[in-house]
Motif scaffolding. Structure first.
Motif, PDB file in Angstrom:
ATOM      1  N   LEU A 187     -12.518  39.892 155.637  1.00 35.54           N
ATOM      2  CA  LEU A 187     -12.684  39.132 156.879  1.00 35.54           C
ATOM      3  C   LEU A 187     -13.963  39.532 157.595  1.00 35.54           C
ATOM      4  N   ALA A 188     -14.319  40.811 157.523  1.00 29.14           N
ATOM      5  CA  ALA A 188     -15.550  41.277 158.159  1.00 29.14           C
ATOM      6  C   ALA A 188     -16.778  40.681 157.479  1.00 29.14           C
ATOM      7  N   LEU A 189     -16.769  40.597 156.145  1.00 32.90           N
ATOM      8  CA  LEU A 189     -17.891  39.993 155.419  1.00 32.90           C
ATOM      9  C   LEU A 189     -18.030  38.513 155.764  1.00 32.90           C
ATOM     10  N   ALA A 190     -16.894  37.813 155.840  1.00 35.37           N
ATOM     11  CA  ALA A 190     -16.941  36.386 156.188  1.00 35.37           C
ATOM     12  C   ALA A 190     -17.416  36.188 157.618  1.00 35.37           C
ATOM     13  N   SER A 191     -16.992  37.072 158.526  1.00 33.40           N
ATOM     14  CA  SER A 191     -17.398  36.959 159.932  1.00 33.40           C
ATOM     15  C   SER A 191     -18.887  37.193 160.109  1.00 33.40           C
ATOM     16  N   ALA A 192     -19.505  37.915 159.166  1.00 33.43           N
ATOM     17  CA  ALA A 192     -20.950  38.131 159.240  1.00 33.43           C
ATOM     18  C   ALA A 192     -21.720  36.849 158.928  1.00 33.43           C
ATOM     19  N   CYS A 193     -21.049  35.881 158.310  1.00 36.52           N
ATOM     20  CA  CYS A 193     -21.693  34.614 157.968  1.00 36.52           C
ATOM     21  C   CYS A 193     -21.420  33.533 159.017  1.00 36.52           C
ATOM     22  N   ALA A 194     -20.204  33.519 159.532  1.00 34.01           N
ATOM     23  CA  ALA A 194     -19.816  32.529 160.548  1.00 34.01           C
ATOM     24  C   ALA A 194     -18.533  32.992 161.209  1.00 34.01           C
ATOM     25  N   PRO A 195     -18.300  32.636 162.454  1.00 33.41           N
ATOM     26  CA  PRO A 195     -17.052  33.032 163.117  1.00 33.41           C
ATOM     27  C   PRO A 195     -15.844  32.416 162.410  1.00 33.41           C
ATOM     28  N   VAL A 196     -14.837  33.238 162.188  1.00 32.52           N
ATOM     29  CA  VAL A 196     -13.608  32.744 161.550  1.00 32.52           C
ATOM     30  C   VAL A 196     -12.389  33.209 162.356  1.00 32.52           C
ATOM     31  N   PRO A 197     -12.369  32.904 163.651  1.00 31.52           N
ATOM     32  CA  PRO A 197     -11.270  33.411 164.488  1.00 31.52           C
ATOM     33  C   PRO A 197      -9.905  32.882 164.078  1.00 31.52           C
ATOM     34  N   GLY A 198      -9.852  31.645 163.573  1.00 31.42           N
ATOM     35  CA  GLY A 198      -8.575  31.069 163.187  1.00 31.42           C
ATOM     36  C   GLY A 198      -7.930  31.827 162.037  1.00 31.42           C
ATOM     37  N   THR A 199      -8.722  32.116 161.017  1.00 32.69           N
ATOM     38  CA  THR A 199      -8.199  32.844 159.857  1.00 32.69           C
ATOM     39  C   THR A 199      -7.799  34.254 160.244  1.00 32.69           C
ATOM     40  N   VAL A 200      -8.622  34.913 161.064  1.00 36.23           N
ATOM     41  CA  VAL A 200      -8.303  36.272 161.515  1.00 36.23           C
ATOM     42  C   VAL A 200      -6.993  36.266 162.301  1.00 36.23           C
ATOM     43  N   LEU A 201      -6.814  35.262 163.151  1.00 35.56           N
ATOM     44  CA  LEU A 201      -5.594  35.172 163.958  1.00 35.56           C
ATOM     45  C   LEU A 201      -4.361  34.943 163.086  1.00 35.56           C
ATOM     46  N   ILE A 202      -4.469  34.019 162.123  1.00 27.15           N
ATOM     47  CA  ILE A 202      -3.323  33.724 161.254  1.00 27.15           C
ATOM     48  C   ILE A 202      -2.963  34.943 160.405  1.00 27.15           C
ATOM     49  N   CYS A 203      -3.973  35.582 159.804  1.00 25.64           N
ATOM     50  CA  CYS A 203      -3.716  36.751 158.958  1.00 25.64           C
ATOM     51  C   CYS A 203      -3.130  37.897 159.780  1.00 25.64           C
ATOM     52  N   GLY A 204      -3.694  38.123 160.971  1.00 24.65           N
ATOM     53  CA  GLY A 204      -3.180  39.181 161.833  1.00 24.65           C
ATOM     54  C   GLY A 204      -1.761  38.911 162.301  1.00 24.65           C
ATOM     55  N   THR A 205      -1.482  37.635 162.636  1.00 24.92           N
ATOM     56  CA  THR A 205      -0.145  37.265 163.106  1.00 24.92           C
ATOM     57  C   THR A 205       0.896  37.428 162.014  1.00 24.92           C
ATOM     58  N   MET A 206       0.577  36.972 160.803  1.00 27.72           N
ATOM     59  CA  MET A 206       1.531  37.065 159.702  1.00 27.72           C
ATOM     60  C   MET A 206       1.761  38.518 159.288  1.00 27.72           C
ATOM     61  N   SER A 207       0.698  39.320 159.286  1.00 29.81           N
ATOM     62  CA  SER A 207       0.841  40.740 158.954  1.00 29.81           C
ATOM     63  C   SER A 207       1.687  41.446 160.004  1.00 29.81           C
ATOM     64  N   SER A 208       1.370  41.205 161.281  1.00 26.28           N
ATOM     65  CA  SER A 208       2.103  41.862 162.365  1.00 26.28           C
ATOM     66  C   SER A 208       3.558  41.438 162.397  1.00 26.28           C
ATOM     67  N   LEU A 209       3.808  40.131 162.181  1.00 20.43           N
ATOM     68  CA  LEU A 209       5.178  39.631 162.196  1.00 20.43           C
ATOM     69  C   LEU A 209       6.014  40.305 161.115  1.00 20.43           C
ATOM     70  N   LEU A 210       5.464  40.376 159.910  1.00 23.68           N
ATOM     71  CA  LEU A 210       6.187  41.006 158.808  1.00 23.68           C
ATOM     72  C   LEU A 210       6.426  42.486 159.088  1.00 23.68           C
ATOM     73  N   ILE A 211       5.374  43.198 159.478  1.00 23.70           N
ATOM     74  CA  ILE A 211       5.467  44.650 159.663  1.00 23.70           C
ATOM     75  C   ILE A 211       6.446  45.000 160.773  1.00 23.70           C
TER      76      ILE A 211
END
Length: 312
Positions: A187-211
């Motif tokens: 995600l950090a490499l992709a963010s260096a090319c363009a903002p990807v807040p949606g993907t970061v939010l979805i991945c963070g939400t799904m990880s946090s929800l499961l954990i």
């Protein structure tokens, strides 16, 4: 989002830095990790063999433990062999497709582990808090259904985040300061090319929800177990009940402690180099410790181990 979708992939491979250091230290690290890897395989296979060969262990608790040991073998094989090979690689590269495949299997197996720890807590809750209903509820058929559920749901849960990662713009930077293709660095490499807040939010939400969902379920189950255990009149009874749960709790805290540090907020920019060590802890060291934790305080398992190695 249009800016993101218009950027095509120009990265065909990633560079996994691993543990960059002097050659002598790399040889030492390789030896340590290789020995740990072999002992992890042997320890978890010993548990599987013990449960398979000793009929006294053909109960839901040990069936779940044997499946958990098989899961741990799969888990270490999703990242350790490639990490070991990278010590002797000049380029330390991994193709884009292999990187995403490793990401999917690594996270799917991690998700499956969270679910397994939850149903193992459910098993102990039933056995201690509802002993009269335990034989009728936790049947072999129901136990097998829970195992199948863990594997199927585990490999479905992280499918959406991985698909989203395949759509991210990787426009040039391809160096990952880790020993595997992990979510945060990608995600950090992709963010260096363009903002990807949606993907970061979805991945963070799904990880946090499961954990957090599985962790609080496990914590709640053992809180109820502890209340029942404290009401047991005999000291011997309390000690036996504690011994059946303490090993599981140790594994839970080892696993979730390091996982929460890593994945509750992927791509949030942890201290440089810190993520690889927290990942190393739960993906390599926890599977290594599990056979010792589950067997040292368990008389039935120690007796079964003696049969496996040909003892009395």
């Amino acid at each position: 989002m249009s800016k993101v979708s218009n950027i095509s992939h120009v990265v065909s491979e990633f560079i996994l830095l691993g543990f960059p250091c002097r050659w002598e230290i790399e040889i030492f690290l390789f030896s340590i990790f290789f020995i740990t890897y072999i002992l992890t395989l042997l320890g978890n296979m010993a548990i599987m063999c013990a449960v398979h060969w000793d009929r006294r262990l053909h109960t839901p608790m040990y069936i779940l433990l044997a499946n958990f040991s098989f899961l741990e073998i799969c888990y270490v094989n999703s990242d350790v062999p490639n990490m070991l090979a990278n010590f002797f690689s000049q380029t330390k590269t991994i193709s884009f497709a292999r990187c995403l495949l490793q990401l999917y299997f690594f996270f799917s197996l991690g998700t499956t582990e969270c679910l397994f720890l939850s149903i193992m807590a459910y098993d102990r809750f039933l056995a201690i808090c509802c002993p009269l209903h335990y034989p009728t509820v936790m049947t072999t058929k129901f136990c097998s259904s829970l195992v199948i559920f863990c594997w199927v749901y585990g490999f479905l849960w992280f499918l959406i985040p991985v698909v989203l990662v395949t759509q991210l713009p990787f426009c040039g930077p391809n160096v990952i300061d880790d020993f595997l293709c992990d979510l945060g660095p990608l995600l950090a490499l992709a963010s260096a090319c363009a903002p990807v807040p949606g993907t970061v939010l979805i991945c963070g939400t799904m990880s946090s929800l499961l954990i957090f969902a599985t962790f609080f379920y496990i914590a709640g189950s053992y809180t109820l177990v502890l209340r029942v255990v404290m009401q047991v009149p005999s000291v011997a009874g309390r000690k036996k009940a504690f011994s059946t749960c303490s090993s599981h709790l140790v594994v839970v805290f080892l696993f979730y402690g390091s996982v929460m540090m890593t994945y509750v907020s992927p791509g949030s920019g942890q201290a440089e180099g810190m993520q690889k060590f927290t990942t190393l802890f739960y993906s390599v060291l926890t599977p290594f410790f599990n056979p010792m934790i589950y067997s040292l305080r368990n008389k039935e398992m120690k007796d079964a181990f003696k049969k496996v190695v040909g003892g009395s």
